[in-house]
Design an enzyme around this catalytic site. Structure first.
Site, PDB file in Angstrom:
ATOM      1  N   GLU A 266      40.216  90.472  65.378  1.00  0.00           N
ATOM      2  CA  GLU A 266      39.921  91.680  64.597  1.00  0.00           C
ATOM      3  C   GLU A 266      39.768  92.910  65.489  1.00  0.00           C
ATOM      4  OE1 GLU A 266      36.454  90.221  62.438  1.00  0.00           O
ATOM      5  OE2 GLU A 266      35.228  90.458  64.219  1.00  0.00           O
ATOM      6  N   ARG A 269      39.893  99.325  68.174  1.00  0.00           N
ATOM      7  CA  ARG A 269      40.273 100.310  69.191  1.00  0.00           C
ATOM      8  C   ARG A 269      41.724 100.175  69.635  1.00  0.00           C
ATOM      9  NH1 ARG A 269      36.620 102.290  72.719  1.00  0.00           N
ATOM     10  NH2 ARG A 269      35.257 100.583  72.103  1.00  0.00           N
ATOM     11  N   TYR A 309      28.318 106.919  75.757  1.00  0.00           N
ATOM     12  CA  TYR A 309      28.683 105.813  76.651  1.00  0.00           C
ATOM     13  C   TYR A 309      29.114 106.286  78.047  1.00  0.00           C
ATOM     14  CZ  TYR A 309      29.689 103.666  72.018  1.00  0.00           C
ATOM     15  OH  TYR A 309      29.656 103.222  70.727  1.00  0.00           O
ATOM     16  N   CYS A 336      24.331 122.604  71.274  1.00  0.00           N
ATOM     17  CA  CYS A 336      23.243 123.173  72.049  1.00  0.00           C
ATOM     18  C   CYS A 336      22.438 122.090  72.767  1.00  0.00           C
ATOM     19  CB  CYS A 336      22.358 123.994  71.117  1.00  0.00           C
ATOM     20  SG  CYS A 336      21.531 125.292  72.015  1.00  0.00           S
ATOM     21  N   TYR A 365      36.840 105.397  67.123  1.00  0.00           N
ATOM     22  CA  TYR A 365      35.460 105.795  67.353  1.00  0.00           C
ATOM     23  C   TYR A 365      35.347 107.284  67.676  1.00  0.00           C
ATOM     24  CZ  TYR A 365      35.303 100.764  67.464  1.00  0.00           C
ATOM     25  OH  TYR A 365      35.477  99.450  67.136  1.00  0.00           O
TER      26      TYR A 365
HETATM   27  C1  LIG Z   1      33.407  96.806  66.255  1.00  0.00           C
HETATM   28  C2  LIG Z   1      33.815  95.452  65.905  1.00  0.00           C
HETATM   29  C3  LIG Z   1      35.134  95.040  66.097  1.00  0.00           C
HETATM   30  C4  LIG Z   1      36.186  95.915  66.729  1.00  0.00           C
HETATM   31  O1  LIG Z   1      35.937  96.185  68.060  1.00  0.00           O
HETATM   32  P1  LIG Z   1      37.093  96.907  68.923  1.00  0.00           P
HETATM   33  O2  LIG Z   1      36.499  97.036  70.258  1.00  0.00           O
HETATM   34  O3  LIG Z   1      37.357  98.213  68.269  1.00  0.00           O
HETATM   35  O4  LIG Z   1      38.284  96.018  68.893  1.00  0.00           O
HETATM   36  C5  LIG Z   1      35.478  93.776  65.675  1.00  0.00           C
HETATM   37  N1  LIG Z   1      34.582  92.949  65.104  1.00  0.00           N
HETATM   38  C6  LIG Z   1      33.303  93.301  64.911  1.00  0.00           C
HETATM   39  C7  LIG Z   1      32.369  92.356  64.253  1.00  0.00           C
HETATM   40  C8  LIG Z   1      32.866  94.563  65.311  1.00  0.00           C
HETATM   41  O5  LIG Z   1      31.608  94.908  65.131  1.00  0.00           O
END
Ligand SMILES: *Cc1c(COP(=O)(O)O)cnc(C)c1O
Length: 421
Positions: A266, A269, A309, A336, A365
């Site tokens: 999943e 990014r 970050y 500011c 993001y």
């Molecule tokens: C944020 C998140 C992702 C995606 O993370 P990436 O670094 O954008 O690939 C996948 N699974 C879960 C549960 C997340 O919280």
């Protein structure tokens, strides 16, 4: 020297977009999003691997539609994200809802909608099993493997708030069995922007092993976190090699498990990050003695990653591409706070007010983490479509609309003043 990180769009085109729709504006490339989805789907050609897009990376409905069109499902982390995907006509069975600290109301909403609920605590599992005996769910475990580009996005380590402890999986199975609930899937997500492919392989190993405790196992979800290079000289994560190493292991697993099991990843990014940039205009250039500053019309209210970050994003001048001399600048936002810096000590062509800059790799993001801090309007979003047009996919509010909407939401708009309830 100006950075050699390739600008993914012709600068004249970006200049035209900035002039037509103003700044700050996020710009996304449809063709790049599509290509990246297609590339992922080639990685495991002969294995039952499916891809979910992590909606929290970029939830613009147009972006979601594009990714749905490529045949991906969705990984969601809130009931609102679930609703958003459903309203865009996603089949609920293609929506994976990874809860964390979910309320009862959210649980009932998700169950009613028929999405796949991925549960991360024993307390929530008990509540779900009591309310929905005879149903199905998935569980998220805490694999005690640590990774991510920053401690704030390292989600699988021993002290993480996420997931069910591995030594409690047997207890989770017992709770489900008592209520006739079938645990169909097991999931983990070790972090965002994974630094070491070995950690992802180790996590896969942990999940494959832990899955043997689940008699109703139908799928294993290995999470997201595939990184992108933010710096020009960074080596990209070798996806092909990773897929090769993982494939062997997954094939072995399938040959011994003795039932049909499917696999999920999943990423968020990796799909949208490089396909987006933030266009901003320079309005101030000043010499503070030891540092020269470029002041822009955006800030950490619109792109939080550098402030949150210490993340690095390439900054490229769109206007002054051919400038003869370069300078070292701090690129500052207009919020500011002194921490509102978009880039430090960047070598850029000599800049002047009116120039446009592109902040690269901002498709993930970026807008989803934007706020109205300092009461500023959110950026607009523009899509460069696959057939070469550009269109707004989220309009910008004027300062007046921003303030008037705020007063309306707080019950103090002109026609509401004096109302008492
Ligand atoms: C944020 C998140 C992702 C995606 O993370 P990436 O670094 O954008 O690939 C996948 N699974 C879960 C549960 C997340 O919280």
């Amino acid at each position: 020297m100006q950075s050699n990180h390739p600008l993914p769009v012709d600068p004249d085109r970006l200049q035209a977009i900035a002039q037509k729709w103003g700044t700050p504006t996020y710009v996304y490339m449809e063709s790049m999003i599509r290509e990246r989805c297609r590339m992922l789907k080639t990685l495991f050609p002969d294995l039952p691997v499916s891809w979910l897009y992590a909606v929290k990376a970029n939830d613009n409905p147009h972006v979601i539609r594009i990714i749905a069109g490529e045949g991906l499902g969705f990984d969601t982390v809130s009931y609102e994200e679930v609703l958003l995907c459903l309203r865009l006509d996603t089949d609920p069975r293609d929506i994976f809802y990874t809860e964390n600290n979910m309320t009862d109301a959210e649980m009932h909403g998700a169950a009613r909608q028929g999405v796949v609920l991925n549960i991360g605590s024993l307390g929530r599992l008990k509540a779900f099993c009591s309310a929905y005996p005879g149903s199905e769910c998935s569980i998220r475990i805490k694999p005690d493997i640590s990774d991510g580009h920053h401690a704030k996005v390292d989600t699988g380590n021993q002290d993480s708030k996420f997931g069910i402890r591995m030594d409690l999986i047997a207890q989770a199975v017992a709770i489900a069995r008592d209520h006739g609930v079938r645990i169909r899937g097991i999931h983990a997500h070790i972090g965002s922007g994974i630094q070491e492919p070995e950690n992802l392989l180790a996590e896969i190993e942990v999940l494959l092993k832990s899955s043997s405790l689940l008699e109703d196992l139908a799928f294993i979800n290995f999470g997201g976190g595939i990184p992108i290079p933010y710096r020009a000289n960074e080596t990209p994560f070798d996806l092909q090699r990773f897929a090769q190493l993982a494939s062997g292991r997954l094939r072995d697993f399938l040959s011994t498990v003795g039932k049909p099991v499917t696999f999920f990843f999943e990423p968020g990014r990796w799909i949208v990050g490089p396909a987006g940039l933030l266009l901003t205009q320079v309005n101030t250039v000043k010499d503070q003695g030891r540092k020269k500053f470029i002041g822009t019309d955006t800030g950490f209210n619109h792109l939080l990653r550098p402030a949150l970050y210490d993340a690095y994003h390439e900054v490229v001048s769109i206007t002054a591409r051919e400038a003869k001399s370069t300078q070292t600048y701090h690129v500052a936002g207009n919020i500011c706070e002194s921490g509102d810096m978009l880039g430090l000590d960047r070598s850029l062509p000599e800049s002047k007010p009116g120039d446009y800059l592109a902040i690269l790799d901002a498709g993930a993001y970026g807008m989803t983490m934007a706020s109205q801090y300092n009461r500023r309007a959110l950026p607009a979003e523009v899509l460069i479509t696959s057939d070469g047009y550009h269109k707004t996919i989220r309009s910008r509010k004027s300062p007046e609309e921003t303030v008037d909407d705020f007063l309306r939401e707080t019950g103090l708009a002109a026609n509401q003043v004096g109302e008492v309830s």
